[in-house]
Design a protein around this motif. Structure first.
Motif, PDB file in Angstrom:
ATOM      1  N   CYS A 166      15.295 -29.221 -55.781  1.00  0.00           N
ATOM      2  CA  CYS A 166      14.057 -29.998 -55.940  1.00  0.00           C
ATOM      3  C   CYS A 166      14.311 -31.406 -55.406  1.00  0.00           C
ATOM      4  O   CYS A 166      15.350 -31.987 -55.713  1.00  0.00           O
ATOM      5  N   PRO A 167      13.386 -31.964 -54.599  1.00  0.00           N
ATOM      6  CA  PRO A 167      13.674 -33.275 -54.012  1.00  0.00           C
ATOM      7  C   PRO A 167      13.894 -34.370 -55.048  1.00  0.00           C
ATOM      8  O   PRO A 167      13.112 -34.496 -55.986  1.00  0.00           O
ATOM      9  N   VAL A 168      14.960 -35.137 -54.851  1.00  0.00           N
ATOM     10  CA  VAL A 168      15.228 -36.284 -55.714  1.00  0.00           C
ATOM     11  C   VAL A 168      14.874 -37.542 -54.932  1.00  0.00           C
ATOM     12  O   VAL A 168      15.268 -37.703 -53.777  1.00  0.00           O
ATOM     13  N   ARG A 169      14.108 -38.434 -55.567  1.00  0.00           N
ATOM     14  CA  ARG A 169      13.718 -39.695 -54.942  1.00  0.00           C
ATOM     15  C   ARG A 169      13.969 -40.824 -55.918  1.00  0.00           C
ATOM     16  O   ARG A 169      13.511 -40.735 -57.041  1.00  0.00           O
ATOM     17  N   PRO A 170      14.648 -41.932 -55.554  1.00  0.00           N
ATOM     18  CA  PRO A 170      15.272 -42.183 -54.266  1.00  0.00           C
ATOM     19  C   PRO A 170      16.367 -41.159 -53.960  1.00  0.00           C
ATOM     20  O   PRO A 170      16.846 -40.478 -54.845  1.00  0.00           O
ATOM     21  N   LYS A 171      16.743 -41.110 -52.652  1.00  0.00           N
ATOM     22  CA  LYS A 171      17.715 -40.117 -52.204  1.00  0.00           C
ATOM     23  C   LYS A 171      19.112 -40.428 -52.726  1.00  0.00           C
ATOM     24  O   LYS A 171      19.464 -41.581 -52.958  1.00  0.00           O
ATOM     25  N   VAL A 172      19.903 -39.392 -52.840  1.00  0.00           N
ATOM     26  CA  VAL A 172      21.248 -39.520 -53.397  1.00  0.00           C
ATOM     27  C   VAL A 172      22.119 -40.467 -52.569  1.00  0.00           C
ATOM     28  O   VAL A 172      22.974 -41.163 -53.110  1.00  0.00           O
ATOM     29  N   LYS A 173      21.854 -40.544 -51.265  1.00  0.00           N
ATOM     30  CA  LYS A 173      22.650 -41.425 -50.401  1.00  0.00           C
ATOM     31  C   LYS A 173      22.546 -42.894 -50.867  1.00  0.00           C
ATOM     32  O   LYS A 173      23.550 -43.598 -50.996  1.00  0.00           O
ATOM     33  N   ALA A 174      21.315 -43.317 -51.165  1.00  0.00           N
ATOM     34  CA  ALA A 174      21.108 -44.694 -51.636  1.00  0.00           C
ATOM     35  C   ALA A 174      21.817 -44.904 -52.962  1.00  0.00           C
ATOM     36  O   ALA A 174      22.479 -45.923 -53.184  1.00  0.00           O
ATOM     37  N   LEU A 175      21.698 -43.917 -53.811  1.00  0.00           N
ATOM     38  CA  LEU A 175      22.341 -44.009 -55.129  1.00  0.00           C
ATOM     39  C   LEU A 175      23.854 -44.146 -54.994  1.00  0.00           C
ATOM     40  O   LEU A 175      24.481 -44.988 -55.644  1.00  0.00           O
ATOM     41  N   GLU A 176      24.436 -43.329 -54.138  1.00  0.00           N
ATOM     42  CA  GLU A 176      25.902 -43.348 -53.973  1.00  0.00           C
ATOM     43  C   GLU A 176      26.387 -44.702 -53.470  1.00  0.00           C
ATOM     44  O   GLU A 176      27.410 -45.209 -53.919  1.00  0.00           O
ATOM     45  N   ILE A 177      25.664 -45.263 -52.514  1.00  0.00           N
ATOM     46  CA  ILE A 177      26.075 -46.571 -51.977  1.00  0.00           C
ATOM     47  C   ILE A 177      26.010 -47.632 -53.071  1.00  0.00           C
ATOM     48  O   ILE A 177      26.925 -48.431 -53.247  1.00  0.00           O
ATOM     49  N   ILE A 178      24.938 -47.602 -53.859  1.00  0.00           N
ATOM     50  CA  ILE A 178      24.703 -48.666 -54.828  1.00  0.00           C
ATOM     51  C   ILE A 178      25.556 -48.506 -56.090  1.00  0.00           C
ATOM     52  O   ILE A 178      25.833 -49.475 -56.785  1.00  0.00           O
ATOM     53  N   GLN A 179      25.993 -47.276 -56.354  1.00  0.00           N
ATOM     54  CA  GLN A 179      26.787 -47.049 -57.571  1.00  0.00           C
ATOM     55  C   GLN A 179      28.134 -47.754 -57.554  1.00  0.00           C
ATOM     56  O   GLN A 179      28.742 -47.959 -58.599  1.00  0.00           O
ATOM     57  N   ASP A 180      28.609 -48.063 -56.378  1.00  0.00           N
ATOM     58  CA  ASP A 180      29.920 -48.709 -56.260  1.00  0.00           C
ATOM     59  C   ASP A 180      29.689 -50.096 -55.670  1.00  0.00           C
ATOM     60  O   ASP A 180      29.198 -50.239 -54.550  1.00  0.00           O
ATOM     61  N   ARG A 181      30.053 -51.130 -56.444  1.00  0.00           N
ATOM     62  CA  ARG A 181      29.762 -52.490 -56.015  1.00  0.00           C
ATOM     63  C   ARG A 181      30.396 -52.830 -54.668  1.00  0.00           C
ATOM     64  O   ARG A 181      29.877 -53.666 -53.935  1.00  0.00           O
ATOM     65  N   PHE A 182      31.528 -52.183 -54.370  1.00  0.00           N
ATOM     66  CA  PHE A 182      32.182 -52.495 -53.099  1.00  0.00           C
ATOM     67  C   PHE A 182      31.437 -51.860 -51.923  1.00  0.00           C
ATOM     68  O   PHE A 182      31.153 -52.530 -50.923  1.00  0.00           O
ATOM     69  N   THR A 183      31.069 -50.589 -52.048  1.00  0.00           N
ATOM     70  CA  THR A 183      30.309 -49.967 -50.946  1.00  0.00           C
ATOM     71  C   THR A 183      28.924 -50.618 -50.834  1.00  0.00           C
ATOM     72  O   THR A 183      28.405 -50.788 -49.725  1.00  0.00           O
ATOM     73  N   GLU A 184      28.352 -51.008 -51.975  1.00  0.00           N
ATOM     74  CA  GLU A 184      27.047 -51.675 -51.981  1.00  0.00           C
ATOM     75  C   GLU A 184      27.110 -52.988 -51.181  1.00  0.00           C
ATOM     76  O   GLU A 184      26.318 -53.212 -50.255  1.00  0.00           O
ATOM     77  N   LYS A 185      28.081 -53.828 -51.524  1.00  0.00           N
ATOM     78  CA  LYS A 185      28.171 -55.141 -50.865  1.00  0.00           C
ATOM     79  C   LYS A 185      28.532 -54.985 -49.392  1.00  0.00           C
ATOM     80  O   LYS A 185      28.047 -55.733 -48.541  1.00  0.00           O
ATOM     81  N   SER A 186      29.404 -53.998 -49.108  1.00  0.00           N
ATOM     82  CA  SER A 186      29.782 -53.757 -47.713  1.00  0.00           C
ATOM     83  C   SER A 186      28.556 -53.332 -46.913  1.00  0.00           C
ATOM     84  O   SER A 186      28.328 -53.788 -45.788  1.00  0.00           O
TER      85      SER A 186
END
Lengths: 359, 359
Positions: free
Chosen positions: A96-116
């Motif tokens: 079932c579609p998840v919105r926002p997409k998991v890609k955005a969630l994954e980036i933002i879940q980690d402060r280092f990948t988020e800031k990068s």
């Protein structure tokens, strides 16, 4: 259920919401107004979100059977907190579609990948470095200078998992903490104000943003928001648009900034969800952030979100929530009590919005 | 649960609501915002009100065991429709306070006792007579003149149970109907406008009233409300206050009037509940009628209910509700879809409020 991607989700469809806090509760009420049914999946039972949901599931985020049932029942799924495990979201997204997409969630879940990620978009962020050892921390101090703020890369909120390092005496405790958590060191910014912007991008790529809001924190927790807050709204909107597009984001997102003396903005953090600093929109005489999120993820037109009032939002922390009678007799004050049973110091129990003036 | 009569019901208390329609739904959301839990008792399952309630019971209004359980769980009970059997309300009231009181409900449930009560307060009503036979009807025609409106004394709503008698040819069908239902004959009033006022009285006797609203009906059903509507607001407020006090009423009440050419007002009917002609208050920038009702019955301060906007409310009847996308893209329009599954011609499916201008 097959449907055209470009048609809005039909009324009566079921929106699954991961997380049962106050944000989930306010999302269920917005979804209800738009004719949708809701299903709140939370770890606790009798959570604020479950109180107003059509369907309720109380189960862990690794309970595969419960998650699969939830996914199969839902027409779309969203989440109200960013610490929902990405694996959980991925397993739902297969069904079932998840919105926002998991890609955005994954980036933002980690402060280092988020800031990068933010820096990669050529957007100004607080200078930062990943640190996972005492040696790396000492190297970060050399590069970024003191004071600096050490934050866990994951699962921090409301100041939890943060430590200020002012001098070498703070270093020892910080190094021992590093043994348990990967961290990010951020240069301490002597900002003028903390401001934030809330915006949404829909499934067609349309974007709307509210004006900037000014946030006052007390003990690492949002105490008060006032909006519109002036400042460089154009810059904030540009940053928001850039981030939403780069993340191929669908739904409401919040961006918190440090505003410097020259009104330039440094991104402090992103929240991939409706946000405490957007609660003022509920009584601003326009579509509020909760309804905006539901409109964005269902494909309904986002509408006009220009506020008609300046609004001050005050969080009710701990026993503040017992002042309902006082707030109810004040003019132009709107009460939002989340109905949490147990009053604990430092717990967000509700908020009030006060209309300051017409715009 | 013992408590001082003068203290507001504490947050977390359980408000039982008899009736599961859209009014119940909007009451649950207002109660939730104020920190209360809700329990909706309805005959159907999956009713609009149950969608957003903390607890749901689906059972008949004569199911004693279910009613007793409902009463024992609740801290206070209210109702969202006036046709709930008075006996049901009385049996609950023995266990848990019901607001408004059963006395008000009993008077209003019967159009003849309602109109007699209003007249006894020296308030102008449409001239009326009780009729229960062909002979009495003929006598009513002599006294009141033609045309006249024949209405069942009980269980009428949205024009159901009403017939216009224009001439002698309408009489025969009307007489045959009289064999099954006690009725009231009312003189037909060639009014200028239909207007209504919504007000509330709290457990301490404090009263608040919204401005007059103008109502347009189509096929005996409310189509549109616009408020504030001018007219003799002072007279309407006086009538409302007199009725609320005389009924020792607690909660929100609606009074519908015929406005004559000289702006005098004749009471058409009273509704002992939140009312369709008060839905405009949801987007008027003040406490809405649903929250006002909850404040009144729980003993919270009623607050300031002065609207900040002129608002037009349009009912979505039948397939109108499928125009959500259109409404969502219009400026200043707020959608309230009740989430009813089955779309039927003549069924109230939702409403929209449009902000016309600031006041």
């Amino acid at each position: 259920m097959s449907r055209h991607e470009n048609n809005p989700l039909p009324r009566g469809s079921l929106i699954g919401i991961l997380g049962g806090g106050q944000l989930g509760q306010m999302l269920t009420m917005a979804a209800t107004r738009l004719g949708y049914r809701t299903h709140v999946y939370a770890e606790c039972s009798d959570s604020p979100g479950q109180r107003t949901a059509t369907f309720k599931t109380s189960a862990g985020y690794n309970d595969k059977a419960a998650l699969m049932q939830f996914a199969h029942m839902s027409d779309i799924v969203t989440f109200e907190f960013e610490n929902v495990p990405a694996g959980t979201v991925k397993s739902i997204d297969d069904i079932c579609p998840v919105r926002p997409k998991v890609k955005a969630l994954e980036i933002i879940q980690d402060r280092f990948t988020e800031k990068s990620f933010i820096r990669d978009q050529e957007i100004e962020v607080t200078p930062f470095m990943a640190v996972s050892s005492g040696a790396e921390l000492e190297s970060a101090i050399k590069t970024l200078g003191l004071p600096l703020v050490l934050k866990t890369r994951r699962f921090g909120y409301d100041g939890k998992g943060q430590a200020m390092i002012r001098d070498m005496s703070d270093l020892k405790a910080a190094i021992s903490d590093l043994n348990t958590h990967a961290a990010i060191a951020e240069k301490f910014i002597p900002f003028e104000r903390e401001v934030s912007i809330i915006g949404a991008r829909d499934i067609h790529g349309n974007i709307r943003t509210y004006p900037l809001a000014e946030n006052d924190h007390a003990r690492h927790m949002l105490a008060k928001t006032i909006a519109p807050a002036g400042g460089n709204a154009g810059l904030a909107r540009n940053i928001m648009e850039k981030l939403l597009d780069a993340l191929d984001y669908v739904g409401v997102m919040a961006v918190e900034f440090f505003e410097l003396a020259d009104e330039s903005l440094l991104v402090n953090e992103i929240a991939p969800r409706v946000h405490n600093s957007g609660h003022w929109t509920q009584n601003a005489g326009c579509v509020d952030q909760f309804e905006l999120h539901i409109r964005a993820i269902t494909g309904l037109p986002l509408g006009n979100i220009t506020p008609r009032f300046e609004v001050e939002m005050i969080n009710l922390i701990g026993r503040d929530v017992l002042k309902t009678s006082e707030f109810a007799s004040a003019d132009n004050v709107f009460i939002h009590d989340y109905g949490k049973k147990e009053i604990k110091p430092g717990r967000k129990m509700g908020h009030v919005n006060r209309i300051v003036r017409g715009l």
